[in-house]
Scaffold this motif. Structure first.
Motif, short mmCIF file in Angstrom:
data_model
loop_
_atom_site.label_atom_id
_atom_site.label_comp_id
_atom_site.label_asym_id
_atom_site.label_seq_id
_atom_site.Cartn_x
_atom_site.Cartn_y
_atom_site.Cartn_z
N UNK A 39 -5.40 12.47 -22.82
CA UNK A 39 -5.03 11.05 -22.74
C UNK A 39 -5.59 10.34 -23.97
N UNK A 40 -4.74 9.65 -24.70
CA UNK A 40 -5.14 9.01 -25.94
C UNK A 40 -6.15 7.88 -25.68
N UNK A 41 -6.97 7.63 -26.67
CA UNK A 41 -7.93 6.54 -26.59
C UNK A 41 -7.28 5.27 -27.15
N UNK A 42 -6.92 4.37 -26.24
CA UNK A 42 -6.27 3.13 -26.65
C UNK A 42 -6.87 1.95 -25.89
N UNK A 43 -6.78 0.79 -26.47
CA UNK A 43 -7.21 -0.44 -25.81
C UNK A 43 -6.01 -1.14 -25.20
N UNK A 44 -6.24 -1.86 -24.13
CA UNK A 44 -5.20 -2.71 -23.57
C UNK A 44 -4.53 -2.19 -22.33
N UNK A 45 -4.55 -0.88 -22.10
CA UNK A 45 -3.89 -0.34 -20.92
C UNK A 45 -4.68 -0.71 -19.67
N UNK A 46 -4.01 -1.24 -18.70
CA UNK A 46 -4.65 -1.72 -17.47
C UNK A 46 -3.78 -1.38 -16.27
N UNK A 47 -4.33 -1.45 -15.05
CA UNK A 47 -3.49 -1.29 -13.86
C UNK A 47 -2.51 -2.45 -13.74
N UNK A 48 -1.50 -2.27 -12.91
CA UNK A 48 -0.54 -3.35 -12.66
C UNK A 48 -1.15 -4.39 -11.72
N UNK A 49 -0.76 -5.63 -11.90
CA UNK A 49 -1.14 -6.68 -10.97
C UNK A 49 -0.40 -6.44 -9.65
N UNK A 50 -0.82 -7.08 -8.56
CA UNK A 50 -0.11 -6.88 -7.28
C UNK A 50 1.39 -7.17 -7.38
N UNK A 51 1.77 -8.22 -8.10
CA UNK A 51 3.19 -8.56 -8.24
C UNK A 51 3.93 -7.49 -9.04
N UNK A 52 3.34 -7.04 -10.13
CA UNK A 52 3.96 -6.00 -10.95
C UNK A 52 4.08 -4.69 -10.18
N UNK A 53 3.06 -4.38 -9.41
CA UNK A 53 3.08 -3.14 -8.64
C UNK A 53 4.15 -3.17 -7.56
N UNK A 54 4.31 -4.32 -6.89
CA UNK A 54 5.38 -4.43 -5.90
C UNK A 54 6.74 -4.34 -6.59
N UNK A 55 6.85 -4.87 -7.79
CA UNK A 55 8.08 -4.73 -8.55
C UNK A 55 8.38 -3.28 -8.87
N UNK A 56 7.34 -2.55 -9.21
CA UNK A 56 7.51 -1.11 -9.48
C UNK A 56 7.96 -0.37 -8.22
N UNK A 146 13.31 -12.28 0.35
CA UNK A 146 11.89 -12.63 0.19
C UNK A 146 11.05 -11.37 0.01
N UNK A 147 10.05 -11.45 -0.83
CA UNK A 147 9.19 -10.29 -1.10
C UNK A 147 8.28 -10.02 0.09
N UNK A 148 8.29 -8.78 0.56
CA UNK A 148 7.44 -8.37 1.68
C UNK A 148 6.02 -8.14 1.16
N UNK A 149 5.06 -8.90 1.66
CA UNK A 149 3.67 -8.76 1.25
C UNK A 149 2.78 -8.28 2.40
N UNK A 150 3.40 -7.87 3.50
CA UNK A 150 2.63 -7.54 4.70
C UNK A 150 1.72 -6.33 4.53
N UNK A 151 2.12 -5.39 3.68
CA UNK A 151 1.30 -4.18 3.51
C UNK A 151 0.76 -4.08 2.09
N UNK A 152 0.64 -5.21 1.41
CA UNK A 152 0.21 -5.23 0.02
C UNK A 152 -1.17 -4.59 -0.17
N UNK A 153 -2.12 -4.98 0.67
CA UNK A 153 -3.47 -4.43 0.54
C UNK A 153 -3.50 -2.93 0.80
N UNK A 154 -2.73 -2.48 1.79
CA UNK A 154 -2.68 -1.05 2.10
C UNK A 154 -2.12 -0.26 0.93
N UNK A 155 -1.12 -0.79 0.28
CA UNK A 155 -0.54 -0.11 -0.89
C UNK A 155 -1.57 0.02 -2.01
N UNK A 156 -2.32 -1.04 -2.24
CA UNK A 156 -3.32 -1.02 -3.30
C UNK A 156 -4.48 -0.08 -2.95
N UNK A 157 -4.85 -0.03 -1.68
CA UNK A 157 -5.91 0.89 -1.25
C UNK A 157 -5.47 2.34 -1.44
#
Length: 244
Positions: A39-56, A146-157
């Motif tokens: 894995x290359x050494x780069x700056x800036x790569x981060x996890x997705x935010x909750x909204x971005x992750x639900x979009x994914x 409407x975006x379903x956020x009911x299991x958002x925390x479970x998905x992130x866990x």
């Protein structure tokens, strides 16, 4: 030895095939034992935010990966069209990653910021209105659902368990502050996941409708971040070659 002799002798063909596969496998595998990291050494790569992750999640649910890869190959023609070839580091928080070779539509590894939010919304609703020759189907229900956020925390866990550095404890939060900064660390806090999602969706209003948060908000948020995390202008040509 004539090629015909190989083709007409099943035993010889099997032996030679195994030899070629063995040599090819060794060429691919042995170098991995002599490098520290793939894995290359780069700056800036981060996890997705909750909204971005639900979009994914929605992107995968709708089967977008079946026609669009997210892997720019290290070839001149691909780099001229899409930009710098894809790095393993850019997908280190993708479960599953979207690399592949199937392209009915263009590669989307660097689509983030290429078009406006309005363009992305219209393209998802009616692709032919913007690209007449497109064979992509429309996804108008995304703007109405409407975006379903009911299991958002479970998905992130679940993602945290496989290595995505979302935080549950104060100690984990502080580590993210140190690595990603206060603003991003707050977005990766599972305890405030729904609050963070709503805040980002309302602030950026991806679908153009501020009255509700829809699946369109989420998928556009995801596509607009693709390929934007690494600033390639900070690296010299050939910097990443040592990792290949």
């Amino acid at each position: 030895m004539k090629h015909e002799s190989v083709e007409t002798n099943a035993g010889l063909l099997i032996v030679l095939t195994l030899a070629v596969i063995s040599v090819g496998g060794l060429v691919e595998i042995v170098p991995l034992f002599y490098i520290d990291d793939t894995v290359e050494e780069v700056d800036g790569v981060r996890p997705y935010t909750p909204l971005e992750q639900r979009g994914r999640d929605i992107y995968i649910r709708e089967g977008c990966y079946a026609c669009h890869s997210q892997m720019v190959r290290p070839f001149r023609d691909e780099m001229l069209r899409y930009g710098n070839y894809s790095l393993a580091a850019e997908s280190q928080y993708d479960y599953p990653f979207q690399w592949g070779s199937k392209r009915t539509g263009p590669d989307l590894a660097r689509v983030g910021g290429k078009y406006s939010n309005e363009w992305q919304v219209q393209h998802l609703i009616d692709p032919q209105s913007l690209v007449p020759e497109s064979i992509m189907p429309g996804y108008p229900w995304l703007a109405e659902t409407p975006l379903d956020m009911s299991d958002l925390e479970d998905r992130m866990i679940a993602l945290k368990r496989v290595g995505v550095p979302y935080s549950l404890t104060e100690e984990e939060y502080e580590r993210n502050v140190e690595k990603y900064g206060e603003e991003h660390a707050r977005m990766f806090d599972i305890n405030r996941a729904e609050e963070n999602l709503i805040e980002q969706a309302q602030a950026e209003n991806f679908d153009g409708n501020s009255a509700t948060i829809t699946e369109m908000d989420a998928i556009v948020a995801y596509m607009q971040v693709l390929g934007t995390m690494v600033d390639f202008s900070e690296y010299d040509d050939g910097h990443f070659a040592e990792f290949r």
